[in-house]
Design a protein around this motif. Structure first.
Motif, PDB file in Angstrom:
ATOM      1  N   ASP A  21       0.827  -1.209   0.000  1.00  0.00           N
ATOM      2  CA  ASP A  21       0.000   0.000   0.000  1.00  0.00           C
ATOM      3  C   ASP A  21       0.861   1.258   0.000  1.00  0.00           C
ATOM      4  N   LEU A  25       0.785   4.166  -2.680  1.00  0.00           N
ATOM      5  CA  LEU A  25       0.649   5.560  -2.265  1.00  0.00           C
ATOM      6  C   LEU A  25       1.729   6.418  -2.915  1.00  0.00           C
ATOM      7  N   GLU A  35      -8.359  11.111  -7.412  1.00  0.00           N
ATOM      8  CA  GLU A  35      -9.059  10.047  -6.695  1.00  0.00           C
ATOM      9  C   GLU A  35      -8.129   8.894  -6.355  1.00  0.00           C
ATOM     10  N   ARG A  38      -6.324   9.554  -3.058  1.00  0.00           N
ATOM     11  CA  ARG A  38      -7.213   9.429  -1.890  1.00  0.00           C
ATOM     12  C   ARG A  38      -7.551   7.969  -1.604  1.00  0.00           C
ATOM     13  N   ALA A  39      -7.793   7.184  -2.638  1.00  0.00           N
ATOM     14  CA  ALA A  39      -8.116   5.771  -2.454  1.00  0.00           C
ATOM     15  C   ALA A  39      -6.913   5.018  -1.888  1.00  0.00           C
ATOM     16  N   LYS A  41      -4.438   6.293  -0.154  1.00  0.00           N
ATOM     17  CA  LYS A  41      -4.219   6.760   1.211  1.00  0.00           C
ATOM     18  C   LYS A  41      -5.189   6.093   2.175  1.00  0.00           C
ATOM     19  N   ALA A  42      -6.455   5.995   1.801  1.00  0.00           N
ATOM     20  CA  ALA A  42      -7.451   5.358   2.655  1.00  0.00           C
ATOM     21  C   ALA A  42      -7.122   3.874   2.854  1.00  0.00           C
ATOM     22  N   LYS A  43      -6.720   3.209   1.780  1.00  0.00           N
ATOM     23  CA  LYS A  43      -6.357   1.788   1.866  1.00  0.00           C
ATOM     24  C   LYS A  43      -5.135   1.611   2.764  1.00  0.00           C
ATOM     25  N   GLU A  45      -4.107   3.607   5.200  1.00  0.00           N
ATOM     26  CA  GLU A  45      -4.482   3.875   6.592  1.00  0.00           C
ATOM     27  C   GLU A  45      -5.215   2.681   7.203  1.00  0.00           C
ATOM     28  N   LYS A  46      -6.098   2.046   6.433  1.00  0.00           N
ATOM     29  CA  LYS A  46      -6.836   0.887   6.926  1.00  0.00           C
ATOM     30  C   LYS A  46      -5.887  -0.280   7.203  1.00  0.00           C
ATOM     31  N   LYS A  49      -3.781   0.430  10.280  1.00  0.00           N
ATOM     32  CA  LYS A  49      -4.591   0.267  11.489  1.00  0.00           C
ATOM     33  C   LYS A  49      -4.733  -1.212  11.846  1.00  0.00           C
TER      34      LYS A  49
END
Length: 103
Positions: A21, A25, A35, A38-39, A41-43, A45-46, A49
């Motif tokens: 990921d 990124l 987009e 952002r996608a 980055k969200a992936k 971060e998930k 986590k």
């Protein structure tokens, strides 16, 4: 496969996902306002986590097992003090011999 091994394997998978990921990124940083960025980055971060949660679970498991082992050792030493002293002396002698040979 033991629970610890399963957790280790899951942690390794999560860490590999974090790396992949992060690479995605970095590839998408050229389109920071797009987009794709952002996608990714969200992936990222998930996945990060999830990896952190897995590390915390493994740490808790290791601490619990270490405490159990310490309690079992304490009980054994209290029930068998002379055997424990003999084992400790034997290990000390072995370590001393190994150190003496390495010099």
């Amino acid at each position: 496969m033991s629970t610890v091994d399963e957790h280790k394997e899951q942690l390794m998978n999560d860490l590999h996902l974090v790396i992949r990921d992060a690479e995605d990124l970095l590839k998408n940083t050229e389109q920071q306002s797009g987009e794709g960025f952002r996608a990714a980055k969200a992936k990222f971060e998930k996945t990060l986590k999830n990896a952190k949660a897995e590390v915390e679970r493994i740490e808790d498991l290791v601490v619990t097992r270490t405490k159990e082992a310490a309690r079992a050792t304490d009980v054994y030493v209290k029930e068998n003090p002379w055997q424990s002293a003999g084992i400790a002396a034997g290990i000390g002698l072995l370590v001393g011999l190994l150190i003496g040979r390495s010099k």
